[in-house]
Scaffold this motif. Structure first.
Motif, short mmCIF file in Angstrom:
data_model
loop_
_atom_site.label_atom_id
_atom_site.label_comp_id
_atom_site.label_asym_id
_atom_site.label_seq_id
_atom_site.Cartn_x
_atom_site.Cartn_y
_atom_site.Cartn_z
N GLN A 15 1.16 10.60 -2.36
CA GLN A 15 1.54 9.99 -3.64
C GLN A 15 1.55 8.48 -3.49
N PHE A 16 0.92 7.82 -4.43
CA PHE A 16 0.78 6.36 -4.40
C PHE A 16 2.11 5.68 -4.59
N ILE A 17 2.44 4.77 -3.65
CA ILE A 17 3.69 4.00 -3.77
C ILE A 17 3.39 2.65 -4.41
N PHE A 18 2.57 1.85 -3.75
CA PHE A 18 2.13 0.57 -4.30
C PHE A 18 0.96 0.03 -3.50
N GLN A 19 0.37 -1.03 -4.05
CA GLN A 19 -0.76 -1.70 -3.40
C GLN A 19 -0.50 -3.20 -3.35
N TYR A 20 -0.94 -3.81 -2.26
CA TYR A 20 -0.79 -5.24 -2.08
C TYR A 20 -2.15 -5.90 -1.91
N TYR A 21 -2.29 -7.01 -2.60
CA TYR A 21 -3.50 -7.83 -2.53
C TYR A 21 -3.09 -9.28 -2.70
N GLU A 22 -3.63 -10.14 -1.88
CA GLU A 22 -3.29 -11.57 -1.92
C GLU A 22 -1.76 -11.76 -1.86
N GLU A 23 -1.14 -10.96 -1.02
CA GLU A 23 0.29 -11.07 -0.72
C GLU A 23 1.18 -10.73 -1.91
N ARG A 81 0.20 -5.40 -6.49
CA ARG A 81 -0.76 -5.38 -7.60
C ARG A 81 -0.49 -4.21 -8.54
N GLN A 82 -0.08 -3.11 -7.98
CA GLN A 82 0.21 -1.95 -8.81
C GLN A 82 1.24 -1.10 -8.09
N ARG A 83 2.03 -0.36 -8.88
CA ARG A 83 3.12 0.42 -8.32
C ARG A 83 3.11 1.82 -8.91
N GLY A 84 3.39 2.80 -8.07
CA GLY A 84 3.54 4.16 -8.54
C GLY A 84 4.97 4.42 -8.98
N ASN A 85 5.30 5.69 -9.15
CA ASN A 85 6.60 6.07 -9.67
C ASN A 85 7.62 6.21 -8.54
N PHE A 86 7.96 5.11 -7.94
CA PHE A 86 8.94 5.09 -6.85
C PHE A 86 10.04 4.08 -7.19
N PRO A 87 11.28 4.39 -6.77
CA PRO A 87 12.41 3.49 -7.10
C PRO A 87 12.31 2.17 -6.35
N ASP A 88 13.17 1.24 -6.77
CA ASP A 88 13.16 -0.10 -6.18
C ASP A 88 13.60 -0.11 -4.73
N ARG A 89 14.15 1.02 -4.26
CA ARG A 89 14.52 1.10 -2.83
C ARG A 89 13.27 0.94 -1.95
N PHE A 90 12.12 1.21 -2.54
CA PHE A 90 10.85 1.05 -1.83
C PHE A 90 10.29 -0.33 -2.16
N SER A 91 10.12 -1.14 -1.15
CA SER A 91 9.57 -2.46 -1.35
C SER A 91 8.56 -2.75 -0.25
N GLY A 92 7.78 -3.79 -0.47
CA GLY A 92 6.76 -4.08 0.53
C GLY A 92 6.49 -5.55 0.64
N HIS A 93 5.58 -5.81 1.55
CA HIS A 93 5.21 -7.21 1.77
C HIS A 93 3.82 -7.22 2.38
N GLN A 94 3.04 -8.23 2.04
CA GLN A 94 1.75 -8.43 2.71
C GLN A 94 1.73 -9.84 3.29
N PHE A 95 1.23 -9.94 4.48
CA PHE A 95 1.20 -11.22 5.19
C PHE A 95 -0.17 -11.87 5.05
N PRO A 96 -0.25 -13.18 5.39
CA PRO A 96 -1.54 -13.88 5.25
C PRO A 96 -2.68 -13.24 6.04
N ASN A 97 -2.36 -12.52 7.10
CA ASN A 97 -3.42 -11.86 7.88
C ASN A 97 -3.75 -10.48 7.31
N TYR A 98 -3.26 -10.17 6.14
CA TYR A 98 -3.50 -8.94 5.37
C TYR A 98 -2.69 -7.74 5.86
N SER A 99 -1.98 -7.86 6.95
CA SER A 99 -1.14 -6.75 7.38
C SER A 99 0.00 -6.57 6.39
N SER A 100 0.65 -5.43 6.46
CA SER A 100 1.65 -5.12 5.43
C SER A 100 2.83 -4.36 6.03
N GLU A 101 3.94 -4.45 5.35
CA GLU A 101 5.14 -3.70 5.69
C GLU A 101 5.62 -2.92 4.48
#
Lengths: 114, 114
Positions: free
Chosen positions: B44-52, B55-75
């Motif tokens: 199930q899609f949680i979210f997508q990151y582009y250019e840090e 970009r888009q988020r699925g149906n997940f609560p705010d407890r789920f968050s993310g981050h993208q770094f300049p080297n494109y890696s993500s947390e």
């Protein structure tokens, strides 16, 4: 909301049998369609995709899928399965307007008897 | 050719704790998507990151968050863990473009909540 249905949860076949896995989606507009495969202990891999054009799509390892717009279906086929085709198969869809979000079906587990 | 790498492979947490999962995209890819795959279900899609940015988020609560770094890696961060958060968390990478790009998946992080 868009959804993807895979009605066969577990399919068991003998080697050399023909395969057809069903996939239906619920969305009336233009869609992009995918089949992914997950072999035991491996990550999800793209098997084939349909964006536009010829509705019969050929993928890797002898798999093909046919897009039938009137039936909202994208069934996966293979004329003769091998033991190495044992895996979980996922049908997926996304909308061109929402290209980042892929919606997956619940998967079909395929077991091949040697 | 380095594919998508995720860490850790397995993680055990207790309810209420917080967790951070990491993902390095396939070489050359700039877009990272996160999925949650519960047992017996499709991703199930949680979210997508582009250019840090998300970009888009699925149906997940705010407890789920993310981050993208300049080297494109993500947390992927999940706060206030619930038993229902137990799942395989998949990271997928792709190259941003106007068309839907097939996503390449990592092996996932298996998160167990006690």
């Amino acid at each position: 909301a868009q959804s993807v249905s895979q009605h066969n949860h577990h399919v068991i076949l003998s080697e050399a049998a023909s395969l057809e896995l069903g996939c239906n989606y619920s969305y009336g507009g233009t869609v992009n369609l995918f089949w992914y495969v997950q072999y035991p202990g491996q990550h999800l891999q793209l098997l084939l995709k349909y964006f536009s054009g010829d509705p019969l799509v050929k993928g890797i390892k002898g798999f093909e899928a046919e897009f039938i717009k009137s039936k909202f279906s994208f069934n996966l086929r293979k004329p003769s399965v091998q033991w190495s085709d044992t895996a979980e198969y996922f049908c997926a869809v996304n909308l061109p307007s929402s290209a980042s979000k892929i919606i997956f079906g619940s998967g079909t587990r395929l077991s091949i008897r040697p | 050719d380095a594919g998508v790498t995720q860490s850790p492979t397995h993680l055990i947490k207790t309810r209420g704790q917080q967790v951070t999962l990491r993902c390095s995209p396939k070489s050359g890819h700039d877009t990272v998507s996160w999925y949650q795959q519960a047992l017996g279900q499709g991703p199930q899609f949680i979210f997508q990151y582009y250019e840090e940015e998300e970009r888009q988020r699925g149906n997940f609560p705010d407890r789920f968050s993310g981050h993208q770094f300049p080297n494109y890696s993500s947390e992927l961060n999940v706060n206030a863990l619930l038993l229902g958060d137990s799942a395989l968390y998949l990271c997928a990478s792709s190259l941003a473009s106007g068309l839907a790009q097939p996503q390449h998946f990592g092996d996932g992080t298996r998160l167990s909540i006690l």
